[in-house]
Design an enzyme around this catalytic site. Structure first.
Site, PDB file in Angstrom:
ATOM      1  N   THR A 134      32.018 -13.638  86.502  1.00  0.00           N
ATOM      2  CA  THR A 134      33.216 -14.161  86.999  1.00  0.00           C
ATOM      3  C   THR A 134      33.541 -15.436  86.540  1.00  0.00           C
ATOM      4  OG1 THR A 134      34.570 -14.672  88.823  1.00  0.00           O
ATOM      5  CG2 THR A 134      32.398 -14.676  89.100  1.00  0.00           C
ATOM      6  N   ASP A 136      35.389 -17.709  87.994  1.00  0.00           N
ATOM      7  CA  ASP A 136      35.702 -18.484  89.156  1.00  0.00           C
ATOM      8  C   ASP A 136      34.534 -19.232  89.736  1.00  0.00           C
ATOM      9  OD1 ASP A 136      38.108 -17.144  88.921  1.00  0.00           O
ATOM     10  OD2 ASP A 136      37.556 -15.473  90.256  1.00  0.00           O
ATOM     11  N   ASP A 138      32.618 -18.475  91.597  1.00  0.00           N
ATOM     12  CA  ASP A 138      32.720 -18.419  93.360  1.00  0.00           C
ATOM     13  C   ASP A 138      31.504 -17.688  94.092  1.00  0.00           C
ATOM     14  OD1 ASP A 138      33.419 -15.963  92.422  1.00  0.00           O
ATOM     15  OD2 ASP A 138      35.197 -16.100  93.579  1.00  0.00           O
TER      16      ASP A 138
END
Length: 329
Positions: A134, A136, A138
């Site tokens: 990902t 992100d 996160d």
């Protein structure tokens, strides 16, 4: 290698990519296929994530199929969202499809939503390993996720270009970067691009007047431009730009970088880390493990129980945020 023991020796390994695509996913797929074949395993590629699993879009993989893909962005296995797989019936169907095709072990390359699917399949008897893919950054159990390095460099280069024209026209530029509800791309770009303001979902108090006051103060000090990095989780950059221009009298433009951050040839770091993580996931399956997530911590590749990994929380490092504020003044 610690971890929950799987049900039996793995002979056939499946691999899929799920959720948003990320540069470096192809490097991970390549590593899974080549490491598994070297370990004497058969490999099946599942197209279009869990949606393709339910529709039995499954192909045989060999070393030739993953030749000349490590430098390519996106994912050769494609990816898709799948609401059906969030249901118990969908999960049970997915497990049955795996058994029908002889897939005893499944490697899922994706984010936390993808890992929830892997967690469910593991409970239904399919050995599963998650690999964090990902942009992100996160996922709390790992310091690195596949695609972040490429995405943040793509955004940084784009922001440098916007800064040039912002300076030429003496503008305020609000530049929106991706990251869903996480502010890591915004934080890194804010520091790397020398932004005057960085708006992070984890930290922003939505007091727009403070932002306006800072722009006015900097203009009085002789600054000819003002760069605001705005995280996707805050958004509304266009309307924000209109309000700021009305309040300050400074021409203000919004630029939303969007999905360009997902694409492009992965950086060396994304290729390297994704390759090691993909191979590590195969080794976990070969060791009889299941319900694990591969991670990177303190300079080493490690693995966590998926239940434990999904329960972890991640926040913006306080010291990094403090320094971003200090350097922007």
């Amino acid at each position: 290698m610690p971890g929950i023991e799987g049900n039996k020796e793995i002979k056939t390994i499946g691999v899929l990519t799920s959720g948003g695509d990320a540069p470096g996913m192809n490097a991970a797929i390549r590593a899974v296929v080549r490491r598994a074949i070297d370990q004497g395993k058969t490999v099946k590629g599942i197209l279009k994530g869990y949606n393709g699993l339910l529709n039995e879009e499954i192909i045989d993989m060999d070393k030739r199929k993953v030749s000349d893909i490590i430098q390519k962005g996106g994912t050769i296995l494609y990816t898709a969202r799948c609401s059906e797989f969030r249901t118990l019936e969908g999960q049970q169907k997915g497990a049955e499809v795996c058994r029908k095709h002889g897939i005893e072990g499944l490697i899922v390359i994706g984010g936390d939503g993808s890992f929830q699917g892997a967690q469910k399949l593991s409970a239904l008897g399919i050995n599963t390993i998650g690999v964090p893919g990902t942009i992100d950054l996160d996922i709390a159990c790992t310091e690195y996720t596949i695609g972040f390095d490429t995405a943040v460099n793509t955004a940084m280069e784009a922001i440098d270009k916007v800064r040039d024209t912002s300076t030429s026209h003496e503008r305020c530029s609000i530049i929106e970067v991706m990251g869903r509800n996480a502010g890591y791309i915004a934080l890194w770009c804010g520091i790397a691009n020398g932004a005057e303001d960085i708006l992070l979902p984890e930290k922003y108090d939505y007091d727009e007047q403070k932002l306006i006051n800072n722009i006015i103060r900097n203009r009085k000090r002789g600054k000819k431009h003002h760069i605001v990095i705005n995280a996707e989780g805050i958004g509304h950059s266009e309307s924000m730009a209109k309000r700021i221009e009305a309040a300050t009298g400074v021409e203000t433009r919004a630029t939303i970088l969007g999905h360009m951050q997902r694409g492009g040839s992965p950086t060396c770091k994304d290729r390297m880390y994704a390759s090691i993580m993909g191979a590590y996931a195969v080794d976990l399956l070969c060791a009889g493990k299941t319900n694990r997530v591969v991670g990177y911590k303190n300079g080493d590749y490690v693995d966590f129980d998926i239940d434990e990994a999904l329960a972890m929380k991640k926040d913006i490092p306080a010291y990094q945020y403090e320094i971003s504020k200090a350097l922007s003044r």
